[in-house]
Write an enzyme that holds these catalytic residues in place. Sequence first.
Site, mmCIF file in Angstrom:
data_model
loop_
_atom_site.group_PDB
_atom_site.id
_atom_site.type_symbol
_atom_site.label_atom_id
_atom_site.label_comp_id
_atom_site.label_asym_id
_atom_site.label_seq_id
_atom_site.Cartn_x
_atom_site.Cartn_y
_atom_site.Cartn_z
ATOM 1 N N VAL A 164 3.082 8.798 12.436
ATOM 2 C CA VAL A 164 2.184 8.377 13.131
ATOM 3 C C VAL A 164 1.168 9.832 12.045
ATOM 4 O O VAL A 164 1.973 10.423 11.754
ATOM 5 C CB VAL A 164 3.199 9.200 14.530
ATOM 6 C CG1 VAL A 164 1.371 10.056 15.463
ATOM 7 C CG2 VAL A 164 3.495 9.096 14.659
ATOM 8 N N ASP B 2 -1.435 -0.159 17.927
ATOM 9 C CA ASP B 2 -1.390 0.871 16.589
ATOM 10 C C ASP B 2 -1.473 2.439 17.345
ATOM 11 O O ASP B 2 -0.450 2.848 16.683
ATOM 12 C CB ASP B 2 -2.066 0.276 15.617
ATOM 13 C CG ASP B 2 -1.354 1.403 14.497
ATOM 14 O OD1 ASP B 2 -0.575 0.833 13.974
ATOM 15 O OD2 ASP B 2 -1.997 2.300 14.557
ATOM 16 N N LYS C 120 2.082 4.616 17.441
ATOM 17 C CA LYS C 120 2.060 6.174 17.818
ATOM 18 C C LYS C 120 2.508 7.148 18.497
ATOM 19 O O LYS C 120 3.140 8.349 18.884
ATOM 20 C CB LYS C 120 1.025 6.468 17.097
ATOM 21 C CG LYS C 120 1.309 5.645 15.629
ATOM 22 C CD LYS C 120 -0.445 5.679 15.465
ATOM 23 C CE LYS C 120 -0.634 4.727 13.842
ATOM 24 N NZ LYS C 120 -1.930 4.715 12.785
ATOM 25 N N THR D 258 0.824 -1.121 0.294
ATOM 26 C CA THR D 258 0.010 -0.172 0.144
ATOM 27 C C THR D 258 0.234 0.754 -0.035
ATOM 28 O O THR D 258 0.775 2.229 -1.209
ATOM 29 C CB THR D 258 -1.024 0.178 1.336
ATOM 30 O OG1 THR D 258 -1.779 -1.099 1.159
ATOM 31 C CG2 THR D 258 -2.113 1.355 1.343
ATOM 32 N N VAL D 259 1.827 1.377 1.200
ATOM 33 C CA VAL D 259 2.612 2.735 1.407
ATOM 34 C C VAL D 259 3.415 2.966 0.525
ATOM 35 O O VAL D 259 3.803 3.791 -0.614
ATOM 36 C CB VAL D 259 2.882 2.590 2.355
ATOM 37 C CG1 VAL D 259 4.085 3.523 2.203
ATOM 38 C CG2 VAL D 259 2.038 2.838 3.353
ATOM 39 N N LYS E 177 5.533 1.484 12.769
ATOM 40 C CA LYS E 177 5.463 2.540 13.957
ATOM 41 C C LYS E 177 5.922 1.378 14.866
ATOM 42 O O LYS E 177 6.260 1.766 16.032
ATOM 43 C CB LYS E 177 3.996 2.909 14.563
ATOM 44 C CG LYS E 177 3.139 1.854 14.241
ATOM 45 C CD LYS E 177 2.212 2.631 12.580
ATOM 46 C CE LYS E 177 1.873 0.895 12.358
ATOM 47 N NZ LYS E 177 0.238 1.872 11.378
ATOM 48 N N GLU F 196 -4.041 -2.835 9.643
ATOM 49 C CA GLU F 196 -3.595 -3.412 9.057
ATOM 50 C C GLU F 196 -3.970 -5.027 8.905
ATOM 51 O O GLU F 196 -4.418 -5.562 9.130
ATOM 52 C CB GLU F 196 -1.920 -3.288 10.492
ATOM 53 C CG GLU F 196 -1.906 -2.430 10.474
ATOM 54 C CD GLU F 196 -0.825 -1.661 9.759
ATOM 55 O OE1 GLU F 196 0.457 -1.696 10.200
ATOM 56 O OE2 GLU F 196 -1.008 -0.306 9.820
HETATM 57 P P1 NAP Z 1 1.707 -3.596 2.929
HETATM 58 O O1 NAP Z 1 0.650 -3.656 2.066
HETATM 59 O O2 NAP Z 1 1.434 -5.338 3.136
HETATM 60 O O3 NAP Z 1 3.269 -4.245 1.910
HETATM 61 C C1 NAP Z 1 4.310 -5.086 2.602
HETATM 62 C C2 NAP Z 1 5.018 -4.705 1.257
HETATM 63 O O4 NAP Z 1 6.424 -5.569 2.019
HETATM 64 C C3 NAP Z 1 4.906 -5.697 0.058
HETATM 65 O O5 NAP Z 1 5.520 -5.291 -1.316
HETATM 66 C C4 NAP Z 1 5.749 -7.075 0.668
HETATM 67 O O6 NAP Z 1 6.189 -7.569 -0.309
HETATM 68 C C5 NAP Z 1 6.887 -6.559 1.425
HETATM 69 N N1 NAP Z 1 7.159 -7.741 2.242
HETATM 70 C C6 NAP Z 1 6.392 -7.425 3.634
HETATM 71 N N2 NAP Z 1 7.451 -8.704 4.159
HETATM 72 C C7 NAP Z 1 8.997 -8.674 3.410
HETATM 73 C C8 NAP Z 1 9.590 -10.055 3.251
HETATM 74 N N3 NAP Z 1 9.660 -10.613 4.480
HETATM 75 N N4 NAP Z 1 10.698 -9.900 2.665
HETATM 76 C C9 NAP Z 1 10.625 -9.181 0.770
HETATM 77 N N5 NAP Z 1 9.490 -8.086 0.754
HETATM 78 C C10 NAP Z 1 8.375 -8.047 2.003
HETATM 79 O O7 NAP Z 1 1.674 -2.888 4.127
HETATM 80 P P2 NAP Z 1 1.937 -1.217 4.076
HETATM 81 O O8 NAP Z 1 0.082 -1.108 4.569
HETATM 82 O O9 NAP Z 1 2.083 -0.553 3.103
HETATM 83 O O10 NAP Z 1 3.033 -0.555 5.163
HETATM 84 C C11 NAP Z 1 3.747 -0.481 5.020
HETATM 85 C C12 NAP Z 1 4.129 0.100 6.071
HETATM 86 O O11 NAP Z 1 4.180 1.437 6.453
HETATM 87 C C13 NAP Z 1 4.005 -0.668 7.920
HETATM 88 O O12 NAP Z 1 5.154 -0.044 8.885
HETATM 89 C C14 NAP Z 1 3.013 0.232 8.373
HETATM 90 O O13 NAP Z 1 2.650 -0.436 9.562
HETATM 91 C C15 NAP Z 1 3.260 1.371 8.246
HETATM 92 N N6 NAP Z 1 2.012 1.923 7.555
HETATM 93 C C16 NAP Z 1 0.772 1.814 6.675
HETATM 94 C C17 NAP Z 1 0.095 2.457 6.508
HETATM 95 C C18 NAP Z 1 -1.570 2.378 5.842
HETATM 96 O O14 NAP Z 1 -2.650 3.434 5.767
HETATM 97 N N7 NAP Z 1 -1.404 1.282 5.046
HETATM 98 C C19 NAP Z 1 -0.460 4.152 7.189
HETATM 99 C C20 NAP Z 1 0.616 4.562 7.876
HETATM 100 C C21 NAP Z 1 1.852 3.566 8.231
HETATM 101 P P3 NAP Z 1 4.908 -8.580 -1.392
HETATM 102 O O15 NAP Z 1 3.666 -7.407 -2.063
HETATM 103 O O16 NAP Z 1 5.595 -8.718 -2.568
HETATM 104 O O17 NAP Z 1 4.095 -9.492 -0.504
HETATM 105 N N1 HSE Z 2 -3.696 0.515 10.217
HETATM 106 C C1 HSE Z 2 -3.082 2.515 10.670
HETATM 107 C C2 HSE Z 2 -4.579 2.691 10.343
HETATM 108 C C3 HSE Z 2 -2.614 2.449 9.255
HETATM 109 O O1 HSE Z 2 -5.523 2.261 10.798
HETATM 110 O O2 HSE Z 2 -4.030 3.884 11.223
HETATM 111 C C4 HSE Z 2 -1.354 3.821 9.575
HETATM 112 O O3 HSE Z 2 -0.863 3.931 10.809
#
Ligand code: NAP
Ligand code: HSE
Length: 446
Positions: free
Chosen positions: A131, A200, A204, A14-15, A104, A189
Amino acid sequence: MPVVFQIGLLGLGTVGTGTANIILNPEQRHPLVRELNIAQVGVRSPDKARSVDLPPEVVTTDLDGIVTNPDIDIVVEVMGGIEPARSLVLKAIQHGKHVVTANKALIARHSDEIFTAAEAAGVYVLLEAAVGGGIPVIEPLKQSLCANRIDCITGILNGTTNYILTRMQQEGGDFEEILADAQELGYAEADPTADVDGFDAADKIAIVAALAYGGRINLDEVYCEGIRQITATDIDYADRLGFVIKLLATARRDRQSSQSSQSDRLEVRVHPTLVPKEHPLANVNDVFNAILVEGDPIGQVMFYGPGAGSGPTASAVVSDILNVAALLKVERSGSTKPDGTPMLDPLLAPSHQHYCSIRPIDDLETRFYTRLLAKDEPGVIGTLGICFGKNNVSLESIVQIDKHNEQAEIVIVTHKVREGNVRQALKAIRDFDVVEYVPGILRVLD
Ligand code: NAP
Ligand code: HSE
């Protein structure tokens, strides 16, 4: 060809996808974005279909190779989880890379060793996205508010739970069904326990409290209660009493100790809270987050915006990348430009050389409100309507509200129309014999 900063992305979910999409589409953004190049991207499943247009050869499963690649300047960790993210971040630091992370969970648990390693290596670890998603709160606390003594920080810091509580409040929907929607939208998540049980938000608030109060926070000491036990009945009763239920995260300097000479004690906690409907946090709905900071001498400042999701979180990630790139740019230039003048940080010292083209107010298109006094006689409203129509102003409503000294008060709201046309119509209307007074127009916020 401008200086190019090589980026190694760990994660393209996603990010990561949002981050790549900003870097690959630099038009109309800060000029420094053009100087970023995505050199390598580490993923688990390289053949997965992705909504980003990256050459296949940059995608790899060798994440170790990315953090040790001598060509890479900035490692961006957006893979999530603790391991292998922790080891990769530490290795990147040991190899002299600056790090940007949205993780985080990692920072709240391992900031100690990560920041110690970064200090020893002379590199930055930036975490704006960790955050509040897209809301700038880390950098404002570190920079713009750093002159203040912070008394209290209260926030809605988890988008998923706020989305669930909002929909339960507004539609009386079912918890599990709404949670599934939040996951589909990329807010929750992968394992939603952290969102729903408040961990979570606890991560934060621990990060924010550490920054605001200048000390490390032991996560085990942060009281944490989630929203699983909240029912439609609780929401209904709260509503009748004039409250909404929000999952609030709070960090507060203990009032008694702050007046004494003993070292400060903090309250740091997360739990569902009844918030009076008139409080600014009560109206923060859906996936939006908000952080209310109270400090001396600033008073209250509230940060509000999208707390999760691909684009908003990527906005924070890329702003951190640009902050590092700006520092590197000054460093690489040897602190002077080719003409010998000092090189200033390109983010702190914008060098605008052109004037922007500003649209005249007459070209504004919005809805308008106006009110006028006219003779209370047949045909007046028809005459007004015809005049607006002739000037291409479409009316949403035109009503006679009241009478003042035998004159009718007529209130008009337009559809979205051009301001110049409304002014033209009113100019003509002011000259009508039947019209006594037209005070002016108000623009309606869409
Ligand atoms: P996500 O959609 O699950 O994406 C994770 C990515 O990392 C995927 O591309 C995955 O590869 C790769 N990955 C994970 N473990 C791996 C490993 N062991 N080896 C190689 N690649 C690996 O996660 P996300 O939502 O983008 O979140 C990423 C981070 O941002 C997290 O720490 C989350 O807490 C933080 N965050 C997210 C948001 C949000 O709105 N989503 C907001 C703020 C912060 P594949 O694609 O090949 O599976
Ligand atoms: N899962 C988190 C939320 C993503 O819902 O706020 C942003 O950190």
